[in-house]
Structures are given as structure tokens and as C-alpha cells.
Design a protein around this motif. Structure first.
Motif, PDB file in Angstrom:
ATOM      1  N   THR A  95      25.443  33.485  34.936  1.00 22.54           N
ATOM      2  CA  THR A  95      25.892  33.715  36.307  1.00 22.54           C
ATOM      3  C   THR A  95      27.385  33.440  36.452  1.00 22.54           C
ATOM      4  OG1 THR A  95      23.716  33.267  37.242  1.00 22.54           O
ATOM      5  CG2 THR A  95      25.599  32.976  38.701  1.00 22.54           C
ATOM      6  N   LEU A  96      27.851  32.335  35.903  1.00 22.56           N
ATOM      7  CA  LEU A  96      29.284  32.036  35.983  1.00 22.56           C
ATOM      8  C   LEU A  96      30.105  33.064  35.211  1.00 22.56           C
ATOM      9  CD1 LEU A  96      30.687  29.517  37.415  1.00 22.56           C
ATOM     10  CD2 LEU A  96      28.198  29.428  37.237  1.00 22.56           C
ATOM     11  N   ARG A  97      29.567  33.511  34.086  1.00 22.66           N
ATOM     12  CA  ARG A  97      30.259  34.494  33.253  1.00 22.66           C
ATOM     13  C   ARG A  97      30.495  35.803  34.020  1.00 22.66           C
ATOM     14  NH1 ARG A  97      33.609  35.202  29.436  1.00 22.66           N
ATOM     15  NH2 ARG A  97      34.241  37.039  30.601  1.00 22.66           N
ATOM     16  N   ILE A  98      29.444  36.306  34.671  1.00 22.61           N
ATOM     17  CA  ILE A  98      29.538  37.593  35.357  1.00 22.61           C
ATOM     18  C   ILE A  98      30.207  37.453  36.719  1.00 22.61           C
ATOM     19  CG2 ILE A  98      28.177  39.447  36.403  1.00 22.61           C
ATOM     20  CD1 ILE A  98      26.119  39.008  34.124  1.00 22.61           C
ATOM     21  N   ASN A  99      29.771  36.486  37.514  1.00 23.36           N
ATOM     22  CA  ASN A  99      30.238  36.387  38.893  1.00 23.36           C
ATOM     23  C   ASN A  99      31.649  35.842  39.022  1.00 23.36           C
ATOM     24  OD1 ASN A  99      27.590  37.086  39.298  1.00 23.36           O
ATOM     25  ND2 ASN A  99      27.138  35.445  40.740  1.00 23.36           N
ATOM     26  N   LEU A 100      32.055  34.967  38.108  1.00 15.66           N
ATOM     27  CA  LEU A 100      33.350  34.302  38.255  1.00 15.66           C
ATOM     28  C   LEU A 100      34.321  34.632  37.132  1.00 15.66           C
ATOM     29  CD1 LEU A 100      35.276  32.342  39.614  1.00 15.66           C
ATOM     30  CD2 LEU A 100      34.067  30.456  38.491  1.00 15.66           C
ATOM     31  N   THR A 101      33.928  34.368  35.892  1.00 12.69           N
ATOM     32  CA  THR A 101      34.879  34.522  34.792  1.00 12.69           C
ATOM     33  C   THR A 101      35.300  35.970  34.614  1.00 12.69           C
ATOM     34  OG1 THR A 101      33.873  32.619  33.701  1.00 12.69           O
ATOM     35  CG2 THR A 101      35.332  34.002  32.373  1.00 12.69           C
ATOM     36  N   ALA A 102      34.354  36.899  34.662  1.00 13.05           N
ATOM     37  CA  ALA A 102      34.711  38.314  34.512  1.00 13.05           C
ATOM     38  C   ALA A 102      35.619  38.765  35.655  1.00 13.05           C
ATOM     39  CB  ALA A 102      33.458  39.177  34.457  1.00 13.05           C
ATOM     40  N   ALA A 103      35.331  38.312  36.871  1.00 13.95           N
ATOM     41  CA  ALA A 103      36.186  38.661  38.009  1.00 13.95           C
ATOM     42  C   ALA A 103      37.587  38.096  37.826  1.00 13.95           C
ATOM     43  CB  ALA A 103      35.565  38.146  39.305  1.00 13.95           C
ATOM     44  N   ALA A 104      37.681  36.875  37.295  1.00 11.89           N
ATOM     45  CA  ALA A 104      38.996  36.279  37.039  1.00 11.89           C
ATOM     46  C   ALA A 104      39.740  37.043  35.946  1.00 11.89           C
ATOM     47  CB  ALA A 104      38.836  34.815  36.651  1.00 11.89           C
ATOM     48  N   GLN A 105      39.022  37.441  34.886  1.00 15.16           N
ATOM     49  CA  GLN A 105      39.663  38.211  33.821  1.00 15.16           C
ATOM     50  C   GLN A 105      40.223  39.527  34.367  1.00 15.16           C
ATOM     51  OE1 GLN A 105      36.062  37.651  31.066  1.00 15.16           O
ATOM     52  NE2 GLN A 105      37.694  38.169  29.629  1.00 15.16           N
ATOM     53  N   LEU A 106      39.416  40.234  35.127  1.00  8.59           N
ATOM     54  CA  LEU A 106      39.869  41.505  35.678  1.00  8.59           C
ATOM     55  C   LEU A 106      41.040  41.295  36.643  1.00  8.59           C
ATOM     56  CD1 LEU A 106      36.388  43.148  36.209  1.00  8.59           C
ATOM     57  CD2 LEU A 106      38.212  44.050  34.750  1.00  8.59           C
ATOM     58  N   SER A 107      40.982  40.239  37.436  1.00 10.92           N
ATOM     59  CA  SER A 107      42.089  39.934  38.343  1.00 10.92           C
ATOM     60  C   SER A 107      43.372  39.663  37.562  1.00 10.92           C
ATOM     61  CB  SER A 107      41.741  38.731  39.220  1.00 10.92           C
ATOM     62  OG  SER A 107      40.621  39.007  40.045  1.00 10.92           O
ATOM     63  N   ARG A 108      43.242  38.963  36.451  1.00 14.09           N
ATOM     64  CA  ARG A 108      44.416  38.682  35.603  1.00 14.09           C
ATOM     65  C   ARG A 108      45.013  39.981  35.070  1.00 14.09           C
ATOM     66  NH1 ARG A 108      44.483  37.808  29.903  1.00 14.09           N
ATOM     67  NH2 ARG A 108      46.443  36.856  29.203  1.00 14.09           N
ATOM     68  N   TYR A 109      44.155  40.882  34.567  1.00 14.69           N
ATOM     69  CA  TYR A 109      44.676  42.161  34.070  1.00 14.69           C
ATOM     70  C   TYR A 109      45.376  42.921  35.189  1.00 14.69           C
ATOM     71  CZ  TYR A 109      41.654  41.350  30.003  1.00 14.69           C
ATOM     72  OH  TYR A 109      41.054  40.817  28.892  1.00 14.69           O
ATOM     73  N   ALA A 110      44.790  42.898  36.380  1.00 16.57           N
ATOM     74  CA  ALA A 110      45.380  43.615  37.501  1.00 16.57           C
ATOM     75  C   ALA A 110      46.730  43.022  37.894  1.00 16.57           C
ATOM     76  CB  ALA A 110      44.425  43.588  38.697  1.00 16.57           C
ATOM     77  N   VAL A 111      46.797  41.701  38.000  1.00 14.72           N
ATOM     78  CA  VAL A 111      48.060  41.057  38.375  1.00 14.72           C
ATOM     79  C   VAL A 111      49.134  41.355  37.339  1.00 14.72           C
ATOM     80  CG1 VAL A 111      49.201  38.823  38.676  1.00 14.72           C
ATOM     81  CG2 VAL A 111      47.000  39.269  39.803  1.00 14.72           C
ATOM     82  N   LYS A 112      48.798  41.269  36.067  1.00 17.26           N
ATOM     83  CA  LYS A 112      49.774  41.592  35.019  1.00 17.26           C
ATOM     84  C   LYS A 112      50.234  43.048  35.140  1.00 17.26           C
ATOM     85  CE  LYS A 112      49.199  40.128  30.823  1.00 17.26           C
ATOM     86  NZ  LYS A 112      48.577  39.884  29.489  1.00 17.26           N
ATOM     87  N   HIS A 113      49.314  43.942  35.416  1.00 17.88           N
ATOM     88  CA  HIS A 113      49.635  45.362  35.586  1.00 17.88           C
ATOM     89  C   HIS A 113      50.623  45.557  36.729  1.00 17.88           C
ATOM     90  CE1 HIS A 113      49.104  49.670  35.998  1.00 17.88           C
ATOM     91  NE2 HIS A 113      48.481  49.551  37.150  1.00 17.88           N
ATOM     92  N   TRP A 114      50.381  44.896  37.849  1.00 15.88           N
ATOM     93  CA  TRP A 114      51.264  45.058  39.003  1.00 15.88           C
ATOM     94  C   TRP A 114      52.616  44.399  38.786  1.00 15.88           C
ATOM     95  CZ3 TRP A 114      46.373  43.399  41.938  1.00 15.88           C
ATOM     96  CH2 TRP A 114      45.515  44.500  42.070  1.00 15.88           C
ATOM     97  N   LEU A 115      52.646  43.295  38.081  1.00 18.76           N
ATOM     98  CA  LEU A 115      53.931  42.670  37.773  1.00 18.76           C
ATOM     99  C   LEU A 115      54.762  43.564  36.859  1.00 18.76           C
ATOM    100  CD1 LEU A 115      52.852  38.940  37.249  1.00 18.76           C
ATOM    101  CD2 LEU A 115      54.092  39.914  39.203  1.00 18.76           C
ATOM    102  N   GLU A 116      54.096  44.233  35.934  1.00 18.80           N
ATOM    103  CA  GLU A 116      54.817  45.172  35.063  1.00 18.80           C
ATOM    104  C   GLU A 116      55.325  46.372  35.853  1.00 18.80           C
ATOM    105  OE1 GLU A 116      51.932  46.089  32.098  1.00 18.80           O
ATOM    106  OE2 GLU A 116      52.090  44.116  31.124  1.00 18.80           O
ATOM    107  N   ARG A 117      54.520  46.868  36.780  1.00 18.68           N
ATOM    108  CA  ARG A 117      54.949  47.980  37.624  1.00 18.68           C
ATOM    109  C   ARG A 117      56.117  47.593  38.515  1.00 18.68           C
ATOM    110  NH1 ARG A 117      49.840  50.153  40.725  1.00 18.68           N
ATOM    111  NH2 ARG A 117      51.505  51.110  41.951  1.00 18.68           N
ATOM    112  N   ALA A 118      56.194  46.318  38.874  1.00 18.80           N
ATOM    113  CA  ALA A 118      57.286  45.859  39.734  1.00 18.80           C
ATOM    114  C   ALA A 118      58.640  46.103  39.094  1.00 18.80           C
ATOM    115  CB  ALA A 118      57.109  44.375  40.054  1.00 18.80           C
ATOM    116  N   GLN A 119      58.666  46.130  37.784  1.00 24.83           N
ATOM    117  CA  GLN A 119      59.925  46.396  37.092  1.00 24.83           C
ATOM    118  C   GLN A 119      60.429  47.810  37.357  1.00 24.83           C
ATOM    119  OE1 GLN A 119      59.179  45.474  32.971  1.00 24.83           O
ATOM    120  NE2 GLN A 119      58.544  43.371  33.412  1.00 24.83           N
ATOM    121  N   ASP A 120      59.509  48.695  37.768  1.00 26.95           N
ATOM    122  CA  ASP A 120      59.882  50.071  38.102  1.00 26.95           C
ATOM    123  C   ASP A 120      59.986  50.278  39.612  1.00 26.95           C
ATOM    124  OD1 ASP A 120      59.823  50.816  35.382  1.00 26.95           O
ATOM    125  OD2 ASP A 120      57.639  51.060  35.485  1.00 26.95           O
ATOM    126  N   GLY A 121      59.994  49.184  40.338  1.00 32.54           N
ATOM    127  CA  GLY A 121      60.153  49.267  41.785  1.00 32.54           C
ATOM    128  C   GLY A 121      58.863  49.416  42.560  1.00 32.54           C
TER     129      GLY A 121
END
Length: 242
Positions: free
Chosen positions: A97-123
Motif C-alpha cells: 500500500t505504501l509502495r503504490i499509494n505514496l512512494t510511486a506518487a512521490a517518484q512520479l512527482s520527482r520526475y515531473a518536478v525535474k522535468h519542469w525545472l529543466e524546461r524552465a531553462q527554456d523559459g
């Protein structure tokens, strides 16, 4: 402006399916996810596998042409774990339950935040996270669902941390905390715990409809003003009022 690209996890049924339908009606490009093969346009990924979130994110990003604007963390499980189980079985259900409900959501959130921070370099700086949490994250849950309440409480903590950490970079985070919703998962729970008695605890007199939660999710994904970042929106029929 091009249509926003939105990844929705756990989108094959219930709240997730309702979210997808509404977002598509609003003109968004939606990338769907299910735990296994479901439809041709759905990405299968097992979020119980530590590599599952990475596989899902990379596949979604490829399908989207390298740009995802919104991540909606909706996937979750609600399996009971009575304290009378054997030690190993109780622990297995806790960790799944923790793996699916919390850890996976945190992993995906991390990938998303990194993606948006990289895009910020292009404005391009804005990205949005929407977390489908639960009333249980505030008030706890049944004696058989310590793990579920813990996972949703953890999701709310992750959401608030992201909102505070990245608002200045245009990365916004919103959370929704539904009570019982009319899905198969909640229906099974209600039927095994004396549904009418539980409904008596909801002043509205009924559980929420998936379309109601979807309307809130779509608002957060597309319309919520930036000043709302960090907010948790309750949707529980006044069964828990903060």
C-alpha cells in the motif's frame, strides 16, 4: 497556446476514468495509465514495482513528444490489513500500500518536478501536480486500514513540501481529500462495514460521485489560480470538517 498534456495514473476506472473523460472534454491531451494492459492508448505499468514509475514516466514523456504539463497522482489501492494477520502478511500489505499509494506518487512527482525545472531553462516554468489523497490522511481510517491512512497522510505531506519548495519556479501543487466515493473500491468497503451506518456519518447523506472529484481535479489541473498552490480541497459531504 497548445493543449495541455496531462498524465493521469490509475485512469482505467472510477475517479481516474472520470478525470480523463472531463479533461478530454476540456480539450486536454491526456495520457492514461493502468496497472496492466487495458486499452491501446493506455500505458501499462505496475507501480508496485520500484521501476514501474520510471517506466511509466519515460513512456509517457515519449508519447507526449517530450512535454508533460500536469501530473495527476490518482492510482491507489485500499486492501485491508487486519492486525490479526500473520506478521509477514500484515507487513506485505503495509508495504504494498505504501509502495503504490505514496512512494510511486512521490517518484512520479520527482520526475515531473525535474522535468519542469529543466524546461524552465527554456523559459517554460509552470507545471502542475494534482494529488488524489483522502479524508483518511486527516482523520485516520478503520482498524484494518492503518496503512491506507498513513499513505494518504504521507501524500499530503509530500504535496505541501513540493508546493512550498517550488512555487517560486512556477511549479504548483494541489491536493484533493475525498471521503467515500461511489467506486468499486469504496462500495466493497461500505458493503462489508454496514453501509447505512457509515452513511449516517455523512451529513450530505450520500457518498461523492466520481464526477464530483473529477470536477475538482480538472479545476486544479487547468483553472486554479497560482495562489492556491499548497491547498488541500476536502470533498467528503461534511463528514470531516477542518
Amino acid at each position: 497556446m497548445s493543449a495541455p498534456v496531462i498524465l493521469v495514473t490509475g485512469s482505467s476506472r472510477g475517479i481516474g476514468a472520470a478525470i480523463v473523460e472531463l479533461l478530454q472534454a476540456r480539450g486536454a491531451t491526456v495520457i492514461c495509465h493502468a496497472s496492466r494492459d487495458y486499452m491501446d492508448d493506455t500505458i501499462p505499468a505496475d507501480l508496485a514495482d520500484p521501476l514501474g514509475p520510471q517506466i511509466l514516466w519515460e513512456d509517457a514523456l515519449a508519447r507526449a513528444g517530450g512535454r508533460i504539463d500536469v501530473l495527476i497522482n490518482n492510482a491507489g489501492i485500499f486492501d485491508p490489513a487486519p492486525i490479526g494477520l500473520s506478521d509477514i502478511e500484515w507487513l506485505d500489505r503495509w508495504e504494498d500500500t505504501l509502495r503504490i499509494n505514496l512512494t510511486a506518487a512521490a517518484q512520479l512527482s520527482r520526475y515531473a518536478v525535474k522535468h519542469w525545472l529543466e524546461r524552465a531553462q527554456d523559459g517554460e516554468t509552470e507545471g502542475r501536480l494534482v494529488h488524489i489523497a483522502s479524508r483518511a490522511g486527516h482523520r485516520g481510517d478503520s482498524p484494518d486500514h492503518w496503512h491506507y491512512a498513513a499513505s494518504k497522510g504521507g501524500m499530503l505531506a509530500v504535496h505541501k513540501t513540493i508546493a512550498r519548495a517550488y512555487a517560486a519556479q512556477g511549479i504548483l501543487s494541489f491536493a484533493i481529500a475525498p471521503g467515500f466515493t461511489d467506486t468499486a473500491m469504496a462500495g466493497d468497503y461500505l458493503s462489508t462495514r454496514g453501509g447505512p451506518g457509515l452513511l449516517a456519518d455523512i451529513p450530505l447523506g450520500r457518498v461523492a460521485e466520481p464526477e464530483e472529484i473529477a470536477a475538482i481535479a480538472a479545476f486544479c489541473a487547468l483553472d486554479a489560480p497560482p495562489s492556491m498552490t499548497g491547498a488541500v480541497i476536502d470533498a467528503n459531504g461534511a463528514s470531516y470538517v477542518r
